[in-house]
Structures are given as C-alpha cells and as structure tokens.
Design an enzyme around this catalytic site. Structure first.
Site, PDB file in Angstrom:
ATOM      1  N   GLY A 118       0.178  -5.664  12.199  1.00  0.00           N
ATOM      2  CA  GLY A 118       1.006  -6.726  12.749  1.00  0.00           C
ATOM      3  C   GLY A 118       0.606  -8.127  12.334  1.00  0.00           C
ATOM      4  N   SER A 119       0.052  -8.285  11.148  1.00  0.00           N
ATOM      5  CA  SER A 119      -0.301  -9.652  10.741  1.00  0.00           C
ATOM      6  C   SER A 119       0.954 -10.506  10.522  1.00  0.00           C
ATOM      7  CB  SER A 119      -1.211  -9.664   9.507  1.00  0.00           C
ATOM      8  OG  SER A 119      -0.523  -9.239   8.361  1.00  0.00           O
ATOM      9  N   LEU A 160       7.746   1.467  10.231  1.00  0.00           N
ATOM     10  CA  LEU A 160       7.843   2.574   9.271  1.00  0.00           C
ATOM     11  C   LEU A 160       8.973   3.559   9.518  1.00  0.00           C
ATOM     12  CD1 LEU A 160       4.066   3.372   8.671  1.00  0.00           C
ATOM     13  CD2 LEU A 160       5.607   1.887   7.382  1.00  0.00           C
ATOM     14  N   LEU A 189      12.932   4.847   9.999  1.00  0.00           N
ATOM     15  CA  LEU A 189      14.288   4.474   9.615  1.00  0.00           C
ATOM     16  C   LEU A 189      15.079   4.076  10.870  1.00  0.00           C
ATOM     17  CD1 LEU A 189      15.898   4.512   6.931  1.00  0.00           C
ATOM     18  CD2 LEU A 189      16.735   6.766   7.599  1.00  0.00           C
ATOM     19  N   ASN A 206      14.203  -6.848   7.252  1.00  0.00           N
ATOM     20  CA  ASN A 206      12.933  -6.192   6.954  1.00  0.00           C
ATOM     21  C   ASN A 206      12.198  -7.009   5.897  1.00  0.00           C
ATOM     22  OD1 ASN A 206      10.983  -3.978   6.832  1.00  0.00           O
ATOM     23  ND2 ASN A 206      11.908  -3.429   4.875  1.00  0.00           N
ATOM     24  N   HIS A 238       9.506  -6.432   2.780  1.00  0.00           N
ATOM     25  CA  HIS A 238       8.919  -5.379   1.942  1.00  0.00           C
ATOM     26  C   HIS A 238       7.979  -6.033   0.927  1.00  0.00           C
ATOM     27  CE1 HIS A 238       8.728  -1.413   0.157  1.00  0.00           C
ATOM     28  NE2 HIS A 238       8.737  -2.008  -1.016  1.00  0.00           N
ATOM     29  N   GLU A 273       3.942 -13.155   2.107  1.00  0.00           N
ATOM     30  CA  GLU A 273       4.683 -12.708   3.300  1.00  0.00           C
ATOM     31  C   GLU A 273       4.451 -13.673   4.454  1.00  0.00           C
ATOM     32  OE1 GLU A 273       4.666  -8.496   4.283  1.00  0.00           O
ATOM     33  OE2 GLU A 273       3.510  -8.105   2.483  1.00  0.00           O
TER      34      GLU A 273
HETATM   35  C1  GRF Z   1       3.536  -5.738   5.044  1.00  0.00           C
HETATM   36  O1  GRF Z   1       3.084  -5.658   3.743  1.00  0.00           O
HETATM   37  C2  GRF Z   1       5.032  -5.626   5.085  1.00  0.00           C
HETATM   38  O2  GRF Z   1       5.654  -6.136   3.959  1.00  0.00           O
HETATM   39  C3  GRF Z   1       5.261  -4.162   5.114  1.00  0.00           C
HETATM   40  O3  GRF Z   1       4.211  -3.647   5.898  1.00  0.00           O
HETATM   41  C4  GRF Z   1       3.100  -4.535   5.857  1.00  0.00           C
HETATM   42  C5  GRF Z   1       2.775  -4.867   7.268  1.00  0.00           C
HETATM   43  O4  GRF Z   1       1.612  -5.616   7.382  1.00  0.00           O
HETATM   44  N1  GRF Z   1       6.584  -3.837   5.538  1.00  0.00           N
HETATM   45  P1  GRF Z   1       1.270  -6.219   8.806  1.00  0.00           P
HETATM   46  O5  GRF Z   1       1.292  -5.067   9.805  1.00  0.00           O
HETATM   47  O6  GRF Z   1       2.285  -7.256   9.121  1.00  0.00           O
HETATM   48  O7  GRF Z   1      -0.109  -6.770   8.661  1.00  0.00           O
END
Ligand code: GRF
Length: 197
Positions: A17-18, A90, A92, A107, A109, A179
């Site tokens: 959840g960063s 994770l 769907l 989302n 990615h 991100e």
């Molecule tokens: C991130 O790389 C995001 O793009 C992907 O899953 C990862 C989640 O990282 N969907 P975090 O849990 O937010 O640290």
C-alpha cells in the site's frame, strides 16, 4: 471537521500500500477531496494499517463478499465514491462494481501497457519480464478499469529508463518513484475536472 461536500476516493489495495499511503498523505488536509475508505482482500495487507493510521475506515472482505453476495458493492456505495482507485489490487473487478461506477474506477500498473500486463503480471514479475526482454524504457500506466486485466483506456503513461545492468528490483524502485509522484496528481486532476463538468 469533515466537509460533507468533499469528493470521495475509495482505495482497493492487496499489499504493502505505498501508493495508498501517497493518496492518504496527499488528501489528508485537502479542501475538496478525501480518502473515504480503503478496502482489502488480504488480511495481511499493510495497506489496512496505513489507512487506520490516517483514521480512514479500513475494510477487509472475502472472495464471496466481492464476487457473489454483493456485500462489497453495498459497502462501497455507502461511501459514495467519486473515484475508486486500485492501488496494487490483485483481483479482477466484478461486473456489479463496473456497472455501478462507470468511468469511476482506475488502476495503476507498473509498466508501459499494453505490454507487460494481464493476469499474473504484477509485482516483481512485471519488472523481471521487462529486464529480460532488454527493454530500454519502462514506466507507469494509469488507466480506467474494465472487465479485463490491464485493458481499459489510458489516462496517463510516464516513462523511465531501463539500464542494461538493472536488476528487476532496481527497476521496480525507479518505477515506484514514478507511481508515487504521479498517482495523487492524476487522482486530483480527475476529481477536480469532473467537478467542473
Ligand atoms: C505498484 O507497483 C502498482 O503499480 C501495482 O502494484 C504495486 C503496488 O505497490 N499495481 P504498493 O502496494 O502501492 O506499494
């Protein structure tokens, strides 16, 4: 005191959840937008703790509550979301949620879709595939969610280099920085633009 007229974000997260953390930080004192709730399918998800730290409701759910009973849909509706953000989620998304919130589920990615997406392409698997393919660039894709993994319309893509000597972990760290920089800004922009319509 919370203003009742704020826009509501609901986050779904399965892991650390960063990215959720970045949203919690960014909107903690925002005048127009709040993180209303965080949902997780994983009792071990650190994301749940992060939400609690920010006094944001953290809700754990089962596969049955997500896909069959409709309980998650009802719970999400109760938070009146203007945007639902999948931040490392994770599973769907089922049709009932897609229909209830058209164009309101996004989302993030950690690669340049349409390559390196789809079922099983998450976490370090993505970066391993990018490094093994000898790509010179990777990055992030923020996109709307539809009934297929990683297939909805793009909102933003941002790029970073892949160095020849990179390990998947080094690339992952570089992409994660992107991100963290862009996700809160994209969410804010989507919500404030929608406000003006
Ligand atoms: C991130 O790389 C995001 O793009 C992907 O899953 C990862 C989640 O990282 N969907 P975090 O849990 O937010 O640290």
């Amino acid at each position: 005191m919370e203003r009742p007229d704020k826009k509501n974000i609901v986050i779904f997260a399965s892991g650390s959840g960063s990215n959720a953390q970045r949203l919690l930080e960014h909107f903690e004192h925002h005048p127009q937008i709040r993180v209303a709730a965080l949902f997780s399918n994983n009792p071990k998800a650190y994301a749940l703790k992060r939400a609690e730290t920010y006094h944001v409701p953290a809700l754990l759910f089962s596969r049955d509550e997500f896909y069959n009973s409709g309980k998650v849909l009802e719970q999400v509706k109760a938070f009146n979301p203007d945007l639902i953000v999948l931040a490392g989620f994770l599973w769907l998304v089922p049709q009932n949620l897609l229909h209830a919130f058209p164009n309101k589920i996004i989302n993030i990615h950690p690669a340049l879709l349409p390559k390196y997406g789809g079922k099983g392409m998450h976490g370090i698997n993505v970066h391993t595939a990018v490094v093994q393919a000898g790509e010179e660039q990777s990055g992030i894709s923020i996109h709307y969610v539809n009934e297929e993994y990683d297939k909805g319309e793009f909102i933003l893509q941002e790029y970073c280099p892949v160095h020849p000597e990179d390990t998947p972990e080094e690339l992952a760290a570089r992409v994660l920085q992107l991100e963290h920089r862009h996700l809160p800004l994209v969410v804010e922009q989507l919500l404030l633009e929608k406000d003006e319509l």
